[in-house]
Enzyme design. Structure first.
Site, short mmCIF file in Angstrom:
data_model
loop_
_atom_site.label_atom_id
_atom_site.label_comp_id
_atom_site.label_asym_id
_atom_site.label_seq_id
_atom_site.Cartn_x
_atom_site.Cartn_y
_atom_site.Cartn_z
N LYS A 53 0.91 -1.17 0.06
CA LYS A 53 -0.07 -0.18 0.10
C LYS A 53 1.02 1.12 -0.08
O LYS A 53 0.60 2.36 -0.93
CB LYS A 53 -0.82 0.00 1.25
N GLN A 97 -4.11 -0.87 9.54
CA GLN A 97 -4.04 -2.17 9.10
C GLN A 97 -4.77 -3.26 10.16
O GLN A 97 -4.25 -3.15 11.14
CB GLN A 97 -2.61 -2.65 8.60
N ASP A 120 -10.74 3.37 3.80
CA ASP A 120 -11.25 1.86 3.72
C ASP A 120 -12.62 1.79 3.88
O ASP A 120 -13.22 0.46 3.66
CB ASP A 120 -10.78 1.14 5.21
#
Lengths: 300, 300
Positions: A53, A97, A120
């Site tokens: 990422k 994460q 997200d």
């Protein structure tokens, strides 16, 4: 002849759009898109994801910041970092994460991210915006957003008159996917483990999306001839034909037997998979545009 | 023989549960459930609705407060009143009667109500909680919550193996209804004006919920024999048989012809209608329990 969607290629075209949008934003407003990724602990798989990422964000021309915190990080320390990033105008997207180490309350951390920086798409506010059809100010979870790019490329923006069935009702994928399809005017059925006659229900679908995590569950006779089949499953199964102890990845769809029936199908790997990270970059550049008061790019 | 659900009677039993829950809360914690209703302007229909809500709140034993504001009330004045009610610990539910006069931004006012006091279930946070299955802390829009009481009384809490179809995809009813049915394990289809072969899709439904606002659209041959049919439409049509210029109310379902096919059906009027105000009282007593740290009652 079935069309097999090349997810890597579509993802690459999304990334190209992200790059030019980021460059245009910088030219217009002097603002560089900023993504902050937080990882806590030593899980090797998580570190691999986070590295790709961060690398992709750099490739897009973003300001890419990675915060690597030790496993013993406290809830308060992590919350303070999120609060600092929320307040930092150079950061447009914040990604924590998952999974976090067990002693941390993930839900509280995720919900503390400002909805407009929640790239997200996990905050309850973004879920509510999607559920009420507000795609103009909300951010959509990356994997369903990526699957919708495939749907739009095949069927256009307006799915009026098409039946779409989503197998799986997770908050991460099935529910937001169903809402996106509904928002695009499809007639949407959400099926799941408690569904009776799953095969019969799937056979009615012009667009069939499988996200259940059961290897090759969707068989040829579950699929309407000419359907678009999107496979979100990623399952690792034994592959003795490759040698003792070897494994391979398969989706939720029995690709070999379904391909002759479908008109369009996504492979596993190489279908929806590569789209997730591309849509994360897309969400971040969208968030940066909104923050600068500009209309964000559209990802087709 | 079809069972015609008596909405008034079910609503009365919900109100009984609200009354005893309110009394129990007062006995346990010395807290009386408080509902504040705000009305702006002179619309006669709105005044009628608000009066019945305030009256019902009193009948439930609530502290019932009505704020009647002149039509020229400014956005700032209305926002200040909502902020004061948000901060008032004796108020557990806040309802702003819609529509507001045109010069006011309804959406901003609705979203400024604290989600835990949003007893109409209209805030984006409550939409997100419902969309992600968090019924423990969220508040659900009153009409779908009322329709679900009928569903539970007929089929129990677990709809596994049943197909439910909702016709209509409004944020106020269709979408939350679909989410409630999904949360109860039904296989859910959302159909709407863009659906092809609506009759065929409806015929697959064990539970058919119509909320489209089209008088008597759902015909007998749209209904699976033995289905549960819930009619959320309220349409006023001409009734020349009652005399010149007379009208009557009908639902979205052609009641007379569907009744012999269905196992259970709701009438219009007298079906879902009376449940809306009852579930408003239910939401308010639920909010009061949560605010006092007590487990709220369940409405079956």
């Amino acid at each position: 002849m079935v069309e097999v969607i090349d997810g890597k290629q579509v993802a690459a075209s999304v990334i190209e759009t992200v790059k030019s949008a980021n460059a245009a934003l910088e030219a217009a407003k002097g603002v560089r898109t900023g993504l902050a990724v937080i990882i806590v602990g030593d899980d090797p798989a998580s570190h691999t994801y986070v590295s790709s990422k961060s690398r992709m964000a750099k490739e897009c021309g973003f300001k890419s910041v990675q915060h690597t915190l030790p496993v013993e990080t406290s809830q308060e320390e992590l919350a303070a970092l999120v609060a600092a990033l929320n307040a930092d105008p150079s950061i447009h997207g914040i990604l924590v994460q998952l999974p976090l180490p067990r002693h941390l309350d993930s839900e509280a951390i995720i919900q503390s991210i400002l909805p407009e920086k929640d790239v997200d798409g996990l905050s309850v506010v973004n879920a509510g915006k999607l559920a009420t059809g507000d795609l103009k100010t909300g951010l959509v979870s990356c994997t369903p957003a990526g699957a919708m790019v495939f749907v739009r490329r095949t069927h256009g923006d307006d799915l009026s008159g098409l039946n779409a069935t989503v197998i799986g009702r997770s908050n991460l994928f099935g529910k937001p996917m169903a809402q996106l399809l509904l928002n695009a005017n499809a007639t949407v059925t959400i099926a799941h483990s408690r569904t009776k006659d799953l095969a019969g229900i799937c056979r009615n679908a012009d667009i069939l999306v499988a996200a259940v995590g059961r290897p090759e569950m969707v068989k040829a006779d579950w699929v309407k001839p000419g359907a678009t089949v999107i496979d979100v499953g990623i399952n690792r199964i034994a592959a003795p034909e490759r040698g003792e102890g070897k494994t391979r990845l398969v989706g939720d769809v029995a690709f070999a037997e379904v391909s002759p029936v479908a008109a369009v199908i996504t492979p596993v790997p190489g279908g929806v998979g590569p789209m997730t990270i591309a849509m994360l970059m897309a969400n971040t550049v969208i968030a940066a545009h909104r923050s600068a008061g500009l209309t964000p790019p559209v990802f087709q």
